[in-house]
Enzyme design. Structure first.
Site, PDB file in Angstrom:
ATOM      1  N   GLU A   1       0.871  -1.187   0.000  1.00 18.54           N
ATOM      2  CA  GLU A   1       0.000   0.000   0.000  1.00 18.54           C
ATOM      3  C   GLU A   1       0.894   1.219   0.000  1.00 18.54           C
ATOM      4  O   GLU A   1       1.711   1.411   0.900  1.00 18.54           O
ATOM      5  CB  GLU A   1      -0.937  -0.023   1.204  1.00 18.54           C
ATOM      6  CG  GLU A   1      -1.714   1.274   1.423  1.00 18.54           C
ATOM      7  CD  GLU A   1      -2.476   1.766   0.186  1.00 18.54           C
ATOM      8  OE1 GLU A   1      -3.288   1.011  -0.359  1.00 18.54           O
ATOM      9  OE2 GLU A   1      -2.220   2.909  -0.254  1.00 18.54           O
TER      10      GLU A   1
ATOM     11  N   MET B   1      -4.005   5.383   3.663  1.00 20.71           N
ATOM     12  CA  MET B   1      -5.007   4.717   2.810  1.00 20.71           C
ATOM     13  C   MET B   1      -5.203   3.248   3.195  1.00 20.71           C
ATOM     14  O   MET B   1      -5.794   2.487   2.427  1.00 20.71           O
ATOM     15  CB  MET B   1      -4.605   4.824   1.336  1.00 20.71           C
ATOM     16  CG  MET B   1      -4.810   6.197   0.734  1.00 20.71           C
ATOM     17  SD  MET B   1      -6.540   6.693   0.593  1.00 20.71           S
ATOM     18  CE  MET B   1      -7.033   5.712  -0.836  1.00 20.71           C
ATOM     19  N   TYR B   2      -4.688   2.823   4.356  1.00 16.74           N
ATOM     20  CA  TYR B   2      -4.947   1.436   4.753  1.00 16.74           C
ATOM     21  C   TYR B   2      -6.464   1.235   4.828  1.00 16.74           C
ATOM     22  O   TYR B   2      -7.157   1.993   5.502  1.00 16.74           O
ATOM     23  CB  TYR B   2      -4.314   1.135   6.118  1.00 16.74           C
ATOM     24  CG  TYR B   2      -2.798   1.141   6.101  1.00 16.74           C
ATOM     25  CD1 TYR B   2      -2.094   0.476   5.103  1.00 16.74           C
ATOM     26  CD2 TYR B   2      -2.078   1.811   7.082  1.00 16.74           C
ATOM     27  CE1 TYR B   2      -0.702   0.482   5.078  1.00 16.74           C
ATOM     28  CE2 TYR B   2      -0.684   1.818   7.064  1.00 16.74           C
ATOM     29  CZ  TYR B   2      -0.009   1.154   6.050  1.00 16.74           C
ATOM     30  OH  TYR B   2       1.369   1.168   6.027  1.00 16.74           O
ATOM     31  N   GLY B   3      -6.941   0.216   4.138  1.00 12.93           N
ATOM     32  CA  GLY B   3      -8.393   0.008   4.046  1.00 12.93           C
ATOM     33  C   GLY B   3      -8.942   0.502   2.717  1.00 12.93           C
ATOM     34  O   GLY B   3     -10.074   0.188   2.356  1.00 12.93           O
ATOM     35  N   GLY B   4      -8.142   1.294   1.985  1.00 12.99           N
ATOM     36  CA  GLY B   4      -8.521   1.705   0.636  1.00 12.99           C
ATOM     37  C   GLY B   4      -9.384   2.959   0.568  1.00 12.99           C
ATOM     38  O   GLY B   4      -9.568   3.675   1.557  1.00 12.99           O
ATOM     39  N   THR B   5      -9.886   3.213  -0.644  1.00 12.11           N
ATOM     40  CA  THR B   5     -10.661   4.420  -0.933  1.00 12.11           C
ATOM     41  C   THR B   5     -11.923   4.490  -0.078  1.00 12.11           C
ATOM     42  O   THR B   5     -12.252   5.531   0.507  1.00 12.11           O
ATOM     43  CB  THR B   5     -11.054   4.417  -2.432  1.00 12.11           C
ATOM     44  OG1 THR B   5      -9.859   4.409  -3.199  1.00 12.11           O
ATOM     45  CG2 THR B   5     -11.882   5.628  -2.802  1.00 12.11           C
ATOM     46  N   CYS B   6     -12.643   3.395  -0.017  1.00  9.43           N
ATOM     47  CA  CYS B   6     -13.931   3.358   0.683  1.00  9.43           C
ATOM     48  C   CYS B   6     -13.801   3.876   2.109  1.00  9.43           C
ATOM     49  O   CYS B   6     -14.524   4.777   2.529  1.00  9.43           O
ATOM     50  CB  CYS B   6     -14.469   1.931   0.670  1.00  9.43           C
ATOM     51  SG  CYS B   6     -15.866   1.682   1.761  1.00  9.43           S
TER      52      CYS B   6
ATOM     53  N   HIS C   1     -44.137  -3.021   9.772  1.00  7.10           N
ATOM     54  CA  HIS C   1     -44.810  -1.724   9.653  1.00  7.10           C
ATOM     55  C   HIS C   1     -44.513  -0.895  10.896  1.00  7.10           C
ATOM     56  O   HIS C   1     -44.477  -1.454  11.988  1.00  7.10           O
ATOM     57  CB  HIS C   1     -46.321  -1.958   9.520  1.00  7.10           C
ATOM     58  CG  HIS C   1     -47.128  -0.705   9.670  1.00  7.10           C
ATOM     59  ND1 HIS C   1     -47.284   0.200   8.639  1.00  7.10           N
ATOM     60  CD2 HIS C   1     -47.803  -0.192  10.740  1.00  7.10           C
ATOM     61  CE1 HIS C   1     -48.039   1.212   9.066  1.00  7.10           C
ATOM     62  NE2 HIS C   1     -48.359   0.991  10.339  1.00  7.10           N
TER      63      HIS C   1
HETATM   64  C1  LIG Z   1     -16.426  10.271  -2.664  1.00  8.54           C
HETATM   65  C2  LIG Z   1     -16.713   8.834  -2.972  1.00  8.54           C
HETATM   66  C3  LIG Z   1     -17.830   8.238  -2.452  1.00  8.54           C
HETATM   67  C4  LIG Z   1     -18.090   6.894  -2.725  1.00  8.54           C
HETATM   68  N1  LIG Z   1     -19.197   6.328  -2.184  1.00  8.54           N
HETATM   69  C5  LIG Z   1     -19.443   5.030  -2.383  1.00  8.54           C
HETATM   70  C6  LIG Z   1     -20.543   4.393  -1.753  1.00  8.54           C
HETATM   71  O1  LIG Z   1     -21.310   5.026  -1.032  1.00  8.54           O
HETATM   72  N2  LIG Z   1     -20.721   3.074  -1.960  1.00  8.54           N
HETATM   73  C7  LIG Z   1     -19.879   2.350  -2.751  1.00  8.54           C
HETATM   74  O2  LIG Z   1     -20.070   1.129  -2.879  1.00  8.54           O
HETATM   75  N3  LIG Z   1     -18.842   2.930  -3.393  1.00  8.54           N
HETATM   76  C8  LIG Z   1     -18.597   4.241  -3.213  1.00  8.54           C
HETATM   77  N4  LIG Z   1     -17.514   4.817  -3.811  1.00  8.54           N
HETATM   78  C9  LIG Z   1     -16.657   3.997  -4.691  1.00  8.54           C
HETATM   79  C10 LIG Z   1     -15.734   3.092  -3.874  1.00  8.54           C
HETATM   80  O3  LIG Z   1     -15.086   3.827  -2.872  1.00  8.54           O
HETATM   81  C11 LIG Z   1     -14.721   2.424  -4.781  1.00  8.54           C
HETATM   82  O4  LIG Z   1     -15.384   1.800  -5.846  1.00  8.54           O
HETATM   83  C12 LIG Z   1     -13.919   1.372  -4.037  1.00  8.54           C
HETATM   84  O5  LIG Z   1     -13.382   1.863  -2.846  1.00  8.54           O
HETATM   85  C13 LIG Z   1     -12.808   0.828  -4.940  1.00  8.54           C
HETATM   86  O6  LIG Z   1     -12.105  -0.166  -4.234  1.00  8.54           O
HETATM   87  P1  LIG Z   1     -10.908  -0.937  -4.890  1.00  8.54           P
HETATM   88  O7  LIG Z   1     -10.923  -2.286  -4.270  1.00  8.54           O
HETATM   89  O8  LIG Z   1     -10.938  -0.858  -6.348  1.00  8.54           O
HETATM   90  O9  LIG Z   1      -9.577  -0.186  -4.433  1.00  8.54           O
HETATM   91  P2  LIG Z   1      -9.300   1.055  -3.516  1.00  8.54           P
HETATM   92  O10 LIG Z   1     -10.095   0.994  -2.277  1.00  8.54           O
HETATM   93  O11 LIG Z   1      -9.370   2.267  -4.343  1.00  8.54           O
HETATM   94  O12 LIG Z   1      -7.805   0.784  -3.063  1.00  8.54           O
HETATM   95  C14 LIG Z   1      -6.727   0.873  -3.914  1.00  8.54           C
HETATM   96  C15 LIG Z   1      -5.503   1.125  -3.061  1.00  8.54           C
HETATM   97  O13 LIG Z   1      -4.337   0.906  -3.847  1.00  8.54           O
HETATM   98  C16 LIG Z   1      -3.338   1.835  -3.458  1.00  8.54           C
HETATM   99  N5  LIG Z   1      -2.381   1.922  -4.561  1.00  8.54           N
HETATM  100  C17 LIG Z   1      -2.573   2.451  -5.801  1.00  8.54           C
HETATM  101  N6  LIG Z   1      -1.499   2.256  -6.575  1.00  8.54           N
HETATM  102  C18 LIG Z   1      -0.584   1.583  -5.814  1.00  8.54           C
HETATM  103  C19 LIG Z   1       0.707   1.080  -6.058  1.00  8.54           C
HETATM  104  N7  LIG Z   1       1.302   1.232  -7.244  1.00  8.54           N
HETATM  105  N8  LIG Z   1       1.349   0.440  -5.044  1.00  8.54           N
HETATM  106  C20 LIG Z   1       0.764   0.293  -3.842  1.00  8.54           C
HETATM  107  N9  LIG Z   1      -0.467   0.745  -3.565  1.00  8.54           N
HETATM  108  C21 LIG Z   1      -1.136   1.373  -4.540  1.00  8.54           C
HETATM  109  C22 LIG Z   1      -4.135   3.116  -3.203  1.00  8.54           C
HETATM  110  O14 LIG Z   1      -3.441   4.001  -2.350  1.00  8.54           O
HETATM  111  C23 LIG Z   1      -5.414   2.561  -2.550  1.00  8.54           C
HETATM  112  O15 LIG Z   1      -5.342   2.529  -1.156  1.00  8.54           O
HETATM  113  C24 LIG Z   1     -17.213   6.146  -3.545  1.00  8.54           C
HETATM  114  C25 LIG Z   1     -16.078   6.764  -4.074  1.00  8.54           C
HETATM  115  C26 LIG Z   1     -15.812   8.075  -3.790  1.00  8.54           C
HETATM  116  C27 LIG Z   1     -14.569   8.709  -4.347  1.00  8.54           C
END
Ligand SMILES: Cc1cc2nc3c(=O)[nH]c(=O)nc-3n(C[C@H](O)[C@H](O)[C@H](O)COP(=O)(O)OP(=O)(O)OC[C@H]3O[C@@H](n4cnc5c(N)ncnc54)[C@H](O)[C@@H]3O)c2cc1C
Length: 455
Positions: free
Chosen positions: A35, A40-45, A442
């Protein structure tokens, strides 16, 4: 440089990747997870997507009855603090869950392919050259920044991730992009009391939706005070009196709008730019999407891609389902694949949430179905009255020839819960009468399905 070998390497701490890491470890594999960003541990979500946005949306929904600038800004600050608390707690929980596993090594560094099933991970003080029997790309996506003059260096321009960390309440907010993420932010900041304007280049509002559904959503947002400008061309952004301004052309006229903050919400691009996929034999499309087949295998043997990086629907639950596809090949019946994926619902968390599953009216007609359509005003639902949330409408589409449910569009309170019931019914091939005649608790929003499906 240190050379190491693992059974599996996962690049990116996203939903699919982290779930897979835990599973592989449980099955006895030695796993490396890279990572690049320790925040960003845990990712985008967890960090910059679903969780922080919904935490803020939840706080915003409670502001409604409060008035006055002071109060709005104080409530906003509290909401940002609460969001940070939730995110930090979940980030730590996600990290600890994997870090405590003896056979998972987490590397805080950027991974770059350097050969066939080989990647280099650059951490703060070391480069690790890792070879692995299997590699899983789960690098997610990043906000797309459009090519607009001044966008890169004007103060006060934010991505969705950045604006969720804004300490100062933006009284005047401009949002570039009228997609689902842009609208969630528009509704949330309007609930906090911001004056919000959404700028969109296309003429049509929510073009993927039926016209009546899009119009209903727009009316609700307009009633919240949100202003929409569609069919315009943004010329440039610039700073004036320490605030960002956006100039655009609308109907041949030059216009300027000033704001305290500008949110750029114009889609997301897959994180492959610096991954050097070619070194591993992994094909990437010219839009940066990792090419996969229905089993999520890339063009390189024993390399898979999960989540946003492989294109298609961008949701956390899709990334999780990608994990299921991969796990089925590695440990299961080797059958489940993306082409078997049933109806994927989605929700847009507006002040009156919108949720949809299956085909809408337009899609069903163009697919050649003989359909019946039913609509129900949200005000007809007793629970909507209880919640004092009577805005919206519900719409269902069924196949008139065999009674199967084709789709549902729910603009109403708690629609993000109710939609899952409809999804299950469609997936199970249920006749519409199943929802019409089902006993539901209900007073709930879900019981509205009795009336909605009473064709
Ligand atoms: C504002 C916002 C609101 C959202 N709301 C929702 C919602 O309500 N419900 C829903 O289902 N989805 C929602 N989404 C979408 C959802 O967050 C994403 O679809 C989902 O998190 C994608 O997960 P993923 O497994 O593809 O990877 P991600 O969770 O994106 O993780 C990828 C990780 O890889 C890391 N990384 C990238 N390149 C490298 C590299 N070269 N080496 C090492 N690490 C790297 C990044 O730092 C990141 O931590 C939302 C998105 C946003 C932006």
């Amino acid at each position: 440089m240190k050379n190491l070998h693992y059974d599996s390497l996962i690049i990116g701490f996203g939903k699919g990747g982290k779930t897979l890491a835990g599973r592989l470890a449980k099955e006895g594999e030695k796993v490396a997870l890279a990572e690049k960003d320790s925040t960003m541990y845990g990712g985008t979500c967890i960090n910059v997507g679903c969780i922080p946005s919904k935490s803020l949306i939840n706080s915003a929904s409670k502001v409604k009855c409060m008035a006055g600038r002071e109060k709005q800004s104080v409530l906003y600050s509290k909401a940002v603090k609460e969001k940070r608390r939730v995110v930090e707690m979940l980030r730590k929980k996600n990290f600890d869950k994997l870090n405590q596993l003896e056979n998972v090594d987490i590397y805080n560094g950027t991974a770059v392919f350097s050969g066939v099933r080989q990647a280099d991970i650059q951490t703060e003080d070391e480069i690790y050259r890792i070879t692995a029997d299997k590699i899983f790309i789960n690098t997610g996506s990043t906000p797309r920044i459009p090519n607009i003059e001044g966008i890169e260096n004007t103060k006060g321009i934010y991505t969705s991730a950045e604006i969720m960390d804004l300490d100062v309440f933006p009284e005047r907010l401009v949002i570039i992009g009228g997609g689902y993420i842009g609208l969630e932010f528009a509704s949330m900041f309007a609930s906090f009391g911001s004056k919000v304007t959404v700028l969109q280049d296309g003429e049509k509002f929510l073009p993927k939706e039926d016209d009546d559904v899009a119009q209903e959503i727009k009316s609700i947002l307009e009633a919240q005070g949100i202003e929409f400008c569609t069919g315009l061309k943004i010329e440039r952004v610039y700073e004036e009196n320490n605030r960002p301004s956006v100039s655009f052309k609308l109907g041949g006229e030059d216009k300027v709008i000033n704001a305290d903050a500008v949110l750029v919400a114009t889609g997301r691009i897959p994180n492959t730019e610096n991954l050097n996929c070619a070194a591993a034999g992994v094909n990437v499309t010219d839009r940066g999407v990792v090419e996969t087949d229905s089993m999520l295998r890339t063009t390189a043997e024993n390399i898979w891609a999960l989540g946003d990086v492989k294109g298609g629907l961008q949701h956390t639950y899709v990334s999780l389902d990608d994990y299921r596809i991969v796990a089925s090949q590695l440990f299961g019946e080797k059958v489940y694949n993306a082409s078997q994926r049933k109806n994927v619902p989605y929700s847009v968390f507006l002040s009156t949430p919108y949720s949809r599953v299956g085909m809408n009216e337009r899609e069903a007609i163009s697919a050649g179905y003989n359909i019946k359509v039913k609509k129900l005003p949200a005000a007809a639902i007793p629970k909507a009255q209880v919640l004092n949330g009577t805005e919206g409408m519900l719409k269902a589409v069924i196949d008139a020839d065999n009674g199967k449910i084709l789709g549902a569009m729910l603009i109403c309170s708690e629609s993000f819960e109710t939609i899952n019931v409809v999804k299950l019914a469609i997936d199970m091939g249920a006749d519409y009468t199943v929802l019409r005649d089902q006993i539901f608790t209900h007073p709930t929003m879900t019981e509205a399905l009795n009336d909605l499906f009473d064709f």
